[in-house]
Design a protein around this motif. Structure first.
Motif, PDB file in Angstrom:
ATOM      1  N   ALA A 109       0.837  -1.207   0.000  1.00 40.07           N
ATOM      2  CA  ALA A 109       0.000   0.000   0.000  1.00 40.07           C
ATOM      3  C   ALA A 109       0.871   1.256   0.000  1.00 40.07           C
ATOM      4  N   ALA A 110       1.956   1.230   0.769  1.00 35.03           N
ATOM      5  CA  ALA A 110       2.855   2.393   0.808  1.00 35.03           C
ATOM      6  C   ALA A 110       3.525   2.616  -0.556  1.00 35.03           C
ATOM      7  N   GLU A 111       3.891   1.531  -1.226  1.00 33.01           N
ATOM      8  CA  GLU A 111       4.519   1.656  -2.552  1.00 33.01           C
ATOM      9  C   GLU A 111       3.539   2.227  -3.572  1.00 33.01           C
ATOM     10  N   LEU A 112       2.313   1.688  -3.586  1.00 34.64           N
ATOM     11  CA  LEU A 112       1.315   2.191  -4.529  1.00 34.64           C
ATOM     12  C   LEU A 112       0.982   3.647  -4.231  1.00 34.64           C
ATOM     13  N   SER A 113       0.944   4.001  -2.946  1.00 35.59           N
ATOM     14  CA  SER A 113       0.657   5.380  -2.574  1.00 35.59           C
ATOM     15  C   SER A 113       1.735   6.326  -3.085  1.00 35.59           C
ATOM     16  N   SER A 114       3.006   5.930  -2.961  1.00 38.24           N
ATOM     17  CA  SER A 114       4.089   6.814  -3.414  1.00 38.24           C
ATOM     18  C   SER A 114       4.061   7.009  -4.927  1.00 38.24           C
ATOM     19  N   ILE A 115       3.667   5.961  -5.671  1.00 34.09           N
ATOM     20  CA  ILE A 115       3.522   6.100  -7.127  1.00 34.09           C
ATOM     21  C   ILE A 115       2.398   7.082  -7.445  1.00 34.09           C
ATOM     22  N   ALA A 116       1.278   6.953  -6.716  1.00 36.51           N
ATOM     23  CA  ALA A 116       0.140   7.848  -6.941  1.00 36.51           C
ATOM     24  C   ALA A 116       0.475   9.281  -6.533  1.00 36.51           C
ATOM     25  N   VAL A 117       1.233   9.450  -5.455  1.00 35.38           N
ATOM     26  CA  VAL A 117       1.630  10.796  -5.016  1.00 35.38           C
ATOM     27  C   VAL A 117       2.442  11.494  -6.105  1.00 35.38           C
ATOM     28  N   LEU A 118       3.381  10.768  -6.703  1.00 37.66           N
ATOM     29  CA  LEU A 118       4.195  11.370  -7.767  1.00 37.66           C
ATOM     30  C   LEU A 118       3.328  11.750  -8.961  1.00 37.66           C
ATOM     31  N   ALA A 119       2.432  10.843  -9.365  1.00 30.91           N
ATOM     32  CA  ALA A 119       1.560  11.136 -10.510  1.00 30.91           C
ATOM     33  C   ALA A 119       0.651  12.322 -10.213  1.00 30.91           C
ATOM     34  N   ARG A 120       0.095  12.372  -9.007  1.00 33.09           N
ATOM     35  CA  ARG A 120      -0.789  13.488  -8.644  1.00 33.09           C
ATOM     36  C   ARG A 120      -0.012  14.801  -8.599  1.00 33.09           C
ATOM     37  N   SER A 121       1.189  14.776  -8.053  1.00 30.88           N
ATOM     38  CA  SER A 121       2.011  15.992  -8.001  1.00 30.88           C
ATOM     39  C   SER A 121       2.308  16.517  -9.390  1.00 30.88           C
ATOM     40  N   ARG A 122       2.580  15.621 -10.318  1.00 26.65           N
ATOM     41  CA  ARG A 122       2.847  16.041 -11.692  1.00 26.65           C
ATOM     42  C   ARG A 122       1.591  16.651 -12.319  1.00 26.65           C
ATOM     43  N   GLU A 123       0.443  16.069 -12.045  1.00 25.82           N
ATOM     44  CA  GLU A 123      -0.803  16.640 -12.580  1.00 25.82           C
ATOM     45  C   GLU A 123      -1.071  18.019 -12.009  1.00 25.82           C
ATOM     46  N   GLU A 124      -0.854  18.171 -10.703  1.00 27.89           N
ATOM     47  CA  GLU A 124      -1.082  19.472 -10.071  1.00 27.89           C
ATOM     48  C   GLU A 124      -0.138  20.522 -10.629  1.00 27.89           C
ATOM     49  N   GLU A 125       1.114  20.145 -10.863  1.00 30.63           N
ATOM     50  CA  GLU A 125       2.080  21.082 -11.429  1.00 30.63           C
ATOM     51  C   GLU A 125       1.694  21.475 -12.853  1.00 30.63           C
ATOM     52  N   ARG A 126       1.245  20.484 -13.626  1.00 30.30           N
ATOM     53  CA  ARG A 126       0.833  20.763 -15.003  1.00 30.30           C
ATOM     54  C   ARG A 126      -0.394  21.687 -15.020  1.00 30.30           C
ATOM     55  N   ALA A 127      -1.356  21.433 -14.131  1.00 35.63           N
ATOM     56  CA  ALA A 127      -2.558  22.275 -14.067  1.00 35.63           C
ATOM     57  C   ALA A 127      -2.205  23.702 -13.663  1.00 35.63           C
ATOM     58  N   LEU A 128      -1.252  23.861 -12.734  1.00 32.79           N
ATOM     59  CA  LEU A 128      -0.824  25.189 -12.313  1.00 32.79           C
ATOM     60  C   LEU A 128      -0.156  25.932 -13.465  1.00 32.79           C
ATOM     61  N   ASN A 129       0.699  25.246 -14.212  1.00 31.38           N
ATOM     62  CA  ASN A 129       1.362  25.885 -15.355  1.00 31.38           C
ATOM     63  C   ASN A 129       0.344  26.299 -16.418  1.00 31.38           C
ATOM     64  N   ASP A 130      -0.654  25.437 -16.667  1.00 38.44           N
ATOM     65  CA  ASP A 130      -1.692  25.783 -17.642  1.00 38.44           C
ATOM     66  C   ASP A 130      -2.488  26.995 -17.181  1.00 38.44           C
ATOM     67  N   ALA A 131      -2.788  27.056 -15.876  1.00 36.27           N
ATOM     68  CA  ALA A 131      -3.547  28.188 -15.345  1.00 36.27           C
ATOM     69  C   ALA A 131      -2.756  29.486 -15.473  1.00 36.27           C
ATOM     70  N   ARG A 132      -1.458  29.412 -15.208  1.00 36.36           N
ATOM     71  CA  ARG A 132      -0.622  30.613 -15.342  1.00 36.36           C
ATOM     72  C   ARG A 132      -0.536  31.071 -16.791  1.00 36.36           C
TER      73      ARG A 132
END
Length: 519
Positions: free
Chosen positions: A248-271
């Protein structure tokens, strides 16, 4: 480790007396006992070693072996220090299907236990190394931009678990296992939005018996309950083995990285698109369209788009929370631009046969899913009533803003309003600046509210009921269960305090609008 690994060690000289076809049986531990019924001291998966001090009659073998099976022991190792292994023990093991291994006199139980521990540690080290290598590979794939749902499914499949990623609105993000139905996903989102702590157990609704799922937050730096992902794993975490927690911890860390990348991409698009509202307000249609195209929005011939305006009330402490909420609400539509912080503007492409109504229903479903978490805020969303080409969005944006103002006026934790839902007077009210609306409401209703507060009266309610009955004295009095003279007295006080004559239509309209602004 497997039973066959232990049997293959020449120095132990172990001999199988029954169950020789179970060499792949996993062994979790070694435990030595001479109790007749040792079940209460076993937790399952053990190789039980015994000197058979308990054996005083043939019936004891059945009692002893039954106790091992009850506790889930994996195998039995019997020593020959006291003589041959009795046939009744062999038969009892055969009846219950548990492997029986003879431990010769020259081999101590300590030596067997030592080898079990050595094999367990070796296998554990190998497993950890393989898991870390696999985890690094999956993390590298996500960091390189690989498709997250595909990577997640592969990682969960290799770990041999069923797991899913669900958003705060109940949207399916990734899956490895049987599909989670919409009702189950919404239940997961609801429980997560109201959970005081994690992990959280959820029972899948509509299933008999209900499937138990464990929910964990995908916690990024920008994470907020209204706009985050959730990791869902099969089973109750309270009964998981250590390996399951690590998975569960391994899957969570993979999801955290993917979510962080999405949030960063959304922020760049908004800017990138932050100048869009100014361009649309300033009638610079072509520049606005060029900005959207440069941001990656497709614009094939005949493509139509709908504008969305949204806000959280009061303004959140996290300045871009409203934008992240709207981004999640529109996540199912990849050809979308979302910009702004407190006052969010989004442009979403709609497909053939779709229109503003389809998008509005979609936003309504997602917003309603967030309602349990809107304890500190209200979410007001306005949707333009007409789908338009990319170069003709000024009117669509204006429609969405007016609809959003109306959504805010209507109150409630969640309001999603389309431009074509606006009644004439509501459109008027929504277009008036808030400070003017507040002053108008206070000027007309302030004296009535103060009088009701000081005298514990019901002048405001009486005014509402009187207008609801179109000024009919008798019908209003009957509905309120008061005498007509009582009603006339109250309305007289209303007219005196407000300076309005309720016999005049224009004065009735003034007070009707003030009451609508109070809601």
């Amino acid at each position: 480790m497997r039973l066959g690994e232990l049997l293959s060690l020449p120095r132990l000289r172990l001999r199988v007396l029954s169950g020789g076809d179970q060499s792949d049986l996993p062994i979790r531990w070694a435990y030595t006992t001479d109790l007749l019924e040792p079940a209460r001291y076993l937790s399952g998966g053990e190789l039980v070693l015994t000197g058979m001090m308990w054996h005083t009659r043939p019936e004891d073998s059945e009692t002893f072996v039954a106790s091992l099976v009850e506790a889930g022991a994996a195998a039995l190792g019997a020593g020959t220090a006291l003589g041959e292994i009795p046939d009744d023990l062999v038969r009892a093991c055969e009846r219950h299907g548990i492997p029986l291994v003879e431990v010769p006199t020259e081999t101590s139980f300590g030596a067997v236990t030592e080898e079990v521990l050595r094999l367990l540690n070796r296998n554990r080290f190998t497993t950890i190394t393989e898991r870390h290598d696999r985890h690094r590979r999956f993390i590298a794939e996500v960091a390189a931009g690989a498709d997250f749902p595909e990577v997640f499914a592969h990682a969960a499949d290799q770990a041999g678990v069923n797991a899913w990623v669900v958003s705060s609105t109940g949207r399916a993000v990734a899956a490895a296992g049987p599909e989670l139905g919409e009702e189950t996903r919404l239940e997961i989102a609801h429980r997560a939005l109201t959970a005081p702590s994690f992990p959280r157990e959820v029972h899948a609704p509509g299933e008999a018996p209900p499937r138990v799922l464990t929910v964990l937050p995908v916690q990024t730096r920008e994470s907020h309950p209204l706009a985050r992902w959730l990791l869902v794993c099969a089973g109750d975490h309270r009964s998981w083995a250590e390996d399951a927690h690590e998975t569960a911890a391994e899957l969570s860390s993979i999801a955290v990285l993917a979510r962080s990348r999405e949030e960063e991409r959304a922020l760049n698009d908004a800017r990138h698109a932050e100048g869009l509202p100014r361009l649309l307000t300033g009638h610079r249609r072509e520049e606005a369209a060029a900005l959207l195209r440069a941001g990656g929005m497709a614009d094939p011939e005949g493509a139509l788009h709908v504008a969305v305006s949204a806000e959280l009330v009061p303004e959140p402490r996290l300045p871009d929370l409203a934008r992240r909420v709207v981004t999640e609400l529109l996540a199912g539509r990849p050809d979308t631009v979302v910009t702004g912080d407190g006052d969010v503007l989004a442009v979403a492409a709609v497909g053939d046969g779709e229109g503003a109504g389809t998008l509005r229903a979609e936003l309504e479903r997602g917003a309603r899913a967030l309602e349990p978490g809107l304890t500190d805020y209200r979410l007001a969303v306005g949707v333009g009533c007409t789908a338009r080409p990319l170069g003709d969005l000024r009117g669509a944006a204006a429609e969405a803003r007016h609809a959003r103002r109306l959504a805010r006026l209507r109150g409630g934790r969640v309001q999603v309003v389309a431009g074509d839902e606006i009644d004439t007077h509501e459109l008027l009210l929504a277009s008036v600046p808030e400070e003017i609306r507040d002053a108008y409401r206070e000027r007309l209703l302030g004296p009535l509210l103060a009088y009701d507060r000081d005298h514990r009266s019901d002048l405001v309610e009486t005014l509402e009921r009187f207008l609801e009955h179109s000024g009919s004295w008798q019908r209003c009095a009957n509905a309120m269960h008061v005498h007509v003279n009582t009603l006339r007295y109250r309305i007289g006080r209303v007219e005196e305090l407000t300076g309005r004559d309720l016999g005049r239509l224009d004065h009735r309209v003034d007070l009707f609008l003030a009451l609508r602004l109070r809601d």
